[in-house]
Design an enzyme around this catalytic site. Structure first.
Site, PDB file in Angstrom:
ATOM      1  N   ASP A 197     -29.077 -38.279 -33.064  1.00 13.91           N
ATOM      2  CA  ASP A 197     -28.505 -38.818 -31.824  1.00 13.91           C
ATOM      3  C   ASP A 197     -29.545 -39.024 -30.735  1.00 13.91           C
ATOM      4  O   ASP A 197     -30.037 -38.060 -30.144  1.00 13.91           O
ATOM      5  CB  ASP A 197     -27.464 -37.838 -31.279  1.00 13.91           C
ATOM      6  CG  ASP A 197     -26.184 -37.843 -32.068  1.00 13.91           C
ATOM      7  OD1 ASP A 197     -25.536 -38.895 -32.120  1.00 13.91           O
ATOM      8  OD2 ASP A 197     -25.843 -36.792 -32.644  1.00 13.91           O
ATOM      9  N   GLY A 242     -22.405 -32.623 -28.059  1.00 17.53           N
ATOM     10  CA  GLY A 242     -21.781 -32.039 -29.241  1.00 17.53           C
ATOM     11  C   GLY A 242     -20.767 -30.993 -28.803  1.00 17.53           C
ATOM     12  O   GLY A 242     -20.663 -30.670 -27.616  1.00 17.53           O
ATOM     13  N   ASP A 260     -17.495 -39.870 -35.756  1.00 22.18           N
ATOM     14  CA  ASP A 260     -18.417 -38.921 -35.126  1.00 22.18           C
ATOM     15  C   ASP A 260     -17.737 -38.246 -33.942  1.00 22.18           C
ATOM     16  O   ASP A 260     -17.267 -38.919 -33.029  1.00 22.18           O
ATOM     17  CB  ASP A 260     -19.648 -39.734 -34.656  1.00 22.18           C
ATOM     18  CG  ASP A 260     -20.739 -38.899 -34.013  1.00 22.18           C
ATOM     19  OD1 ASP A 260     -20.672 -37.655 -34.072  1.00 22.18           O
ATOM     20  OD2 ASP A 260     -21.680 -39.509 -33.463  1.00 22.18           O
ATOM     21  N   GLY A 261     -17.708 -36.902 -33.990  1.00 23.05           N
ATOM     22  CA  GLY A 261     -17.225 -36.132 -32.853  1.00 23.05           C
ATOM     23  C   GLY A 261     -16.078 -35.202 -33.180  1.00 23.05           C
ATOM     24  O   GLY A 261     -15.000 -35.645 -33.562  1.00 23.05           O
TER      25      GLY A 261
HETATM   26  C1  DX5 Z   1     -22.378 -36.685 -29.521  1.00 19.21           C
HETATM   27  C2  DX5 Z   1     -22.990 -37.182 -30.791  1.00 19.21           C
HETATM   28  C3  DX5 Z   1     -22.475 -36.516 -32.001  1.00 19.21           C
HETATM   29  C4  DX5 Z   1     -22.503 -35.005 -31.957  1.00 19.21           C
HETATM   30  C5  DX5 Z   1     -21.354 -34.532 -32.778  1.00 19.21           C
HETATM   31  O1  DX5 Z   1     -22.067 -37.658 -28.642  1.00 19.21           O
HETATM   32  O2  DX5 Z   1     -22.870 -38.570 -30.962  1.00 19.21           O
HETATM   33  O3  DX5 Z   1     -23.141 -36.987 -33.163  1.00 19.21           O
HETATM   34  O4  DX5 Z   1     -23.687 -34.437 -32.444  1.00 19.21           O
HETATM   35  O5  DX5 Z   1     -21.263 -33.161 -32.660  1.00 19.21           O
HETATM   36  P1  DX5 Z   1     -19.935 -32.360 -33.037  1.00 19.21           P
HETATM   37  O6  DX5 Z   1     -19.755 -32.499 -34.511  1.00 19.21           O
HETATM   38  O7  DX5 Z   1     -20.254 -30.993 -32.594  1.00 19.21           O
HETATM   39  O8  DX5 Z   1     -18.806 -33.007 -32.266  1.00 19.21           O
HETATM   40 ZN    ZN Z   2     -23.677 -39.278 -32.909  1.00 16.08          ZN
END
Ligand code: DX5
Ligand code: ZN
Length: 225
Positions: free
Chosen positions: A42, A154, A182-183
């Site tokens: 990211d 995250g 994602d997320g």
């Molecule tokens: C946040 C990123 C994601 C993040 C996801 O905006 O784009 O890729 O790392 O993390 P989790 O799985 O903790 O939501």
């Molecule tokens: Zn991401």
């Protein structure tokens, strides 16, 4: 990068944003041995998203290790003006770039620009953007990334309404374009995300914030079996 020749039916992608940066290489190696084939990287610019995350310097450091084990690095560009970063990302060893629909005027032209650098390409969109509009512009991409949180950090909770947007994205896209999500993905929702049409599933917290990384990764994969 030719995603098509390479992705299995479904891939769980650990998001390095959640890694322990004092042990980055070690954690990557552990996950490669556990069967991970693609890492999510990211890049946040402090402008399109609030935080500055990391960029080509770190990418360059980890790319040889990932590539040596046959892995790939999928770069999620949470940045304004993504095109200007393509050459640097390609030089640093990135395999694919995913830019945001919200920041480019010419989606098709931006996809073509990424391909000129030999990069795979994705088009990401935020919860406010309309899946059908994104899909209509992204038919030449390898993947469309449906965000299930507002991008930036995250550890946020999965937005339940994302499931419907994943379904809409899947049905609006030609079959050869993957849907990525994602997320906030964890063991409780990964199956539903896949059933809604996602083949590429990103997970940060659900892997890196666990005691045993290989076990956390395998649990997600097993939930999909
Ligand atoms: C946040 C990123 C994601 C993040 C996801 O905006 O784009 O890729 O790392 O993390 P989790 O799985 O903790 O939501
Ligand atoms: Zn991401």
């Amino acid at each position: 990068m030719a995603w098509r020749e390479w992705v299995r039916t479904v891939e769980v992608e650990p998001s390095l944003y959640a890694a322990d940066f004092t042990r980055l290489g070690e954690q990557i190696q552990i996950l490669l041995r556990a069967g991970v084939r693609v890492f999510h990287f990211d890049v946040g610019d402090g402008h399109f998203v609030e935080p500055i995350t990391f960029g080509p310097v770190i990418l360059e450091a980890i790319a040889p290790l990932v590539h040596r084990h046959g892995g790939r690095i999928d770069c999620h560009l949470m940045v304004d003006n993504p095109t200007r970063h393509f050459p640097q990302i390609a030089r640093a060893g990135g395999d694919s770039v995913t830019f945001h629909y919200e920041v480019v005027d010419d989606v098709r032209g931006t996809i073509a620009a990424a391909r000129e650098h030999g990069l795979g390409v994705g088009v990401a969109f935020n919860p406010e953007s309309e899946p059908e509009r994104v899909a209509a512009a992204a038919a030449d991409a390898d993947l469309v990334l449906c965000m299930s949180i507002h991008p930036g950090y995250g550890g946020q909770s999965f937005m339940p309404e994302a499931l419907e947007r994943i379904r809409r994205t899947r049905s609006a896209l030609p079959g050869h374009v993957y849907v990525q999500v994602d997320g906030g993905i964890d063991n409780t929702n990964v199956r539903a995300v896949h059933d809604a049409g996602a083949a590429l599933i990103v997970a940060g917290t659900a892997i890196f914030k666990r005691e045993d990384l290989p076990r956390a990764y395998r649990r997600l994969v097993q939930a999909l079996a």
